[in-house]
Design a protein around this motif. Structure first.
Motif, mmCIF file in Angstrom:
data_model
loop_
_atom_site.group_PDB
_atom_site.id
_atom_site.type_symbol
_atom_site.label_atom_id
_atom_site.label_comp_id
_atom_site.label_asym_id
_atom_site.label_seq_id
_atom_site.Cartn_x
_atom_site.Cartn_y
_atom_site.Cartn_z
ATOM 1 N N THR B 46 0.833 -1.204 0.000
ATOM 2 C CA THR B 46 0.000 0.000 0.000
ATOM 3 C C THR B 46 0.867 1.254 0.000
ATOM 4 O OG1 THR B 46 -1.734 -1.197 1.163
ATOM 5 C CG2 THR B 46 -1.854 1.194 1.221
ATOM 6 N N GLN B 88 -7.532 0.514 -0.116
ATOM 7 C CA GLN B 88 -7.671 -0.756 0.586
ATOM 8 C C GLN B 88 -8.788 -0.657 1.624
ATOM 9 O OE1 GLN B 88 -4.050 -2.061 2.399
ATOM 10 N NE2 GLN B 88 -4.918 -3.994 3.063
ATOM 11 N N ASP B 177 -6.031 -1.690 -4.928
ATOM 12 C CA ASP B 177 -5.472 -2.169 -3.664
ATOM 13 C C ASP B 177 -6.431 -3.177 -3.042
ATOM 14 O OD1 ASP B 177 -3.871 -2.525 -1.523
ATOM 15 O OD2 ASP B 177 -3.735 -0.410 -0.958
ATOM 16 N N GLU B 178 -6.172 -4.446 -3.311
ATOM 17 C CA GLU B 178 -6.960 -5.542 -2.757
ATOM 18 C C GLU B 178 -8.451 -5.409 -3.040
ATOM 19 O OE1 GLU B 178 -5.892 -6.751 1.131
ATOM 20 O OE2 GLU B 178 -3.773 -6.345 0.835
HETATM 21 MG MG LIG Z 1 -2.078 -2.720 2.077
#
Ligand SMILES: [Mg+2]
Ligand SMILES: Nc1ncnc2c1ncn2[C@@H]1O[C@H](COP(=O)(O)OP(=O)(O)OP(=O)(O)O)[C@@H](O)[C@H]1O
Lengths: 334, 255
Positions: B46, B88, B177-178
């Protein structure tokens, strides 16, 4: 047989934000409260011919209402807790006095000019604080009026502690009253429009999550400064108007009342409703005037009332009233 | 996928106090590819996205976009040049209905300049364009879902909304991000075609993921980070065979 029916049910089902109106009754249901507010406020000066002392109170009440609108807008739609009411009023008032007394401009020039140049000045002052968050921002905006009034005092500029006197009065009582009433109503309805327009949505998004706004390619500081400019415009108009109303601009224009009472009004009226800010002022300002009768004891009553409000009806009058209004019921035959 | 480098990172380093979150990370991303970034928790994935997209300033290193240096530009300016990202920890604009969430990117200078979205036409009203994008990403147009408050949407829809917010900007590069984490298998199965569609449209995607199996289905190349260092890069088979990657993930049942 009879059963209860909520008047708004049909409307609610058919619409989501946009009202599809099909009968006179429904139009009345939607427009009624608005009309009542507008007409009521417009009629105030005429009704108060019976009690001239209260006319002044109405004028000041409307100035506070404009300030409270600005506060509600910044706090609940942009996420800036701005205690700059006194700053706006002071800057607007002094500028109007300078334009009118020192530069001999007529009131119809000094008020708009003070409003606009004051808004630029206030925005410029607040600009460096915009990256500050929450309470830090609030504190800095609260310090400015104190700072400026001490400077005026210490250097004995702009009339020093005596202030600038000899500001032209507005021509006639009705002009005095309707200027501020109309500006207040326009500000109220313009604000309600703005917050639902695309630009208003972006401002609200800044409050919800400024990181996402940045990731959407929008300059958050720029948006915040636009919002502060809009709020300062409203506040500085109030100040310029007050200078002409009192025919004087002095240090009391930087009084903290202008920062504090709007907050109390918004808490009382219901944050984020805009109308609530106006209604809160319409209750608080006359109330505090009425309580003058009790001398210094009025602060006690005032505080007790406010505390009571925050504890027992923290949602505010407007939120409560709107809910009740939408739950109006009537009996229908089935 | 072409061989043109769209994004080039050179020696990015970032420390938080004594903690070295990133150490000299360099990599290139090709135009139109899906580039995966994997690594155990706290390995700096991140932080890497934050450094590239301008949300934090790297201590050292350079970022080039189409050959121009964009290091340390403010985040909004980087987004305007066409590099956007999801978060995220996603937080939609809770006080707005889902479709109004997209008014914000649509209102940005970039979206204004590029015109509306295909569905809405160049001068399409933003609300219409927003609903079109939501439909494209799997919100049923005729249901009430697009009009619900964003705070009341289930996680799957909020993730989609996050991606929709990026799409509305008509970006060249999206950092995800994810986006798969916290989703059920069937929800992921619904997301994968969206990712592939974006790729078809020529968008370059950089995906940070813990769900390796799903990532490897879509990613062209993968990079592995561990303790802020790049430990491997290449075709996913090579990367998971890599000794250092296996060590980093030791104990993780996914590999
Ligand atoms: Mg992360
Ligand atoms: N703002 C910050 N201040 C201090 N330390 C930070 C900050 N942001 C991240 N870190 C630290 O940097 C390291 C890398 O964090 P990062 O969030 O980039 O990891 P990650 O790979 O994204 O992990 P995850 O898979 O859990 O999302 C962690 O040790 C984290 O605690």
């Amino acid at each position: 047989m009879k059963r209860k029916e909520r008047i708004d049910r049909g409307l609610k089902v058919r619409t989501e934000g946009h009202y599809a109106i099909s009968s006179l009754e429904e139009i009345g249901y939607l427009v009624g409260p608005r009309l009542l507010l507008i007409l009521g406020v417009l009629l105030l000066p005429i009704i108060l011919e019976l009690a001239p002392y209260w006319k002044r109170v109405v004028n000041i009440m409307c100035v506070y209402a404009v300030l409270a609108l600005a506060f509600d807008f910044l706090a609940n739609y942009v996420g800036l807790v701005c205690l700059g009411g006194a700053l706006f009023i002071g800057v607007g008032g002094y500028l109007a006095a300078i334009f009118n007394v020192y530069l001999s401009m007529p009131f119809w020039l000094s008020i708009p000019l003070a409003t606009i140049s004051g808004a630029f000045l206030c925005t410029l002052l607040i600009l460096p604080c915009l990256p500050l968050r929450g309470v830090y921002f609030a504190i800095v905006t609260l310090m400015y009026p104190i700072l400026i009034s001490r400077i005026i005092e210490a250097f004995n500029i702009l009339g020093g502690t005596n202030g600038i006197s000899g500001v032209d009065s507005l021509p006639g009582e009705y002009v005095e009253e309707y200027t501020i009433i109309i500006v207040m109503l326009v500000a109220l309805f313009a604000m309600r429009r703005l917050v639902n327009q695309d630009m208003g949505l972006v401002l609200r998004a800044v409050k919800d999550n400024d990181q996402s706004v940045r990731a959407s390619g929008i300059n958050v500081t720029h948006m915040k400064s636009i919002a502060v400019f809009i709020a300062s415009l409203m506040g500085c108009f109030g100040g310029a108007y007050l200078a002409h109303l009192y025919m004087w601009a002095g240090l009391s224009l930087f009084a903290l009342d202008f920062s504090i009472i709007p907050i109390a009004a918004v808490v009382m009226g219901g944050g984020g409703t805009l109308v609530g800010a106006v209604i809160g002022c319409f209750i608080l300002v006359p109330l505090s005037e009425f309580l003058r009768f009790f001398g210094t004891f009025r602060i006690v009553i005032y505080c007790a009332l406010l505390t009571g409000f925050i504890v027992f009806k923290s949602e505010g009058i407007m939120v409560y009233a709107t809910r009740k209004y939408h739950q109006f019921e009537r009996w229908v035959k089935v | 996928m072409s061989e043109t480098v769209i994004l080039s990172m050179k020696g990015i380093s970032k420390a938080f106090g004594g903690l070295k979150a990133l150490m000299d990370v360099s990599f290139d991303v090709f135009q139109g590819e899906i580039y995966g970034i994997i690594g155990p928790n706290g390995s700096g994935k991140t932080t890497l996205i934050n450094c590239i997209t301008g949300f934090i300033k790297p201590d050292k290193g350079h970022v080039f976009f189409r050959g121009d240096e964009i290091t340390k530009w403010p985040a909004y300016k980087i987004a305007q040049t066409g590099i956007t990202r999801t978060f995220q920890i996603m937080r939609p604009y809770y006080s707005l209905p889902a479709y109004k969430n997209l008014i914000i990117p649509l209102w940005s200078p970039r979206a204004k300049k590029l015109g509306g979205w295909r569905g809405g036409g160049r001068h399409g009203d933003r609300d219409t364009v927003a609903v079109d994008i939501l439909e494209e990403i799997g919100f049923e147009r005729d249901s009430r879902v697009p009009y619900k408050l964003a705070s009341t949407l289930p996680t799957g829809y909020q993730k989609r909304l996050e991606l929709a917010r990026c799409m509305a900007l008509r970006p060249d590069v999206i950092f995800c991000d994810e986006v798969f984490s916290g989703l059920s298998m069937s929800e992921i199965a619904g997301m994968v075609p969206l990712i592939e569609k974006l790729k078809m449209e020529g968008v370059t995607l950089i995906m940070v993921e813990h769900r390796l199996r799903e990532l490897f289905r879509v990613a062209d190349r993968v990079m592995a980070l561990n303790f802020g260092e790049k430990i491997a890069e290449g075709y996913y088979k090579e990367v998971i065979e890599d000794k250092r990657v296996r060590e980093a993930y030791l104990g993780s049942e996914e590999v």
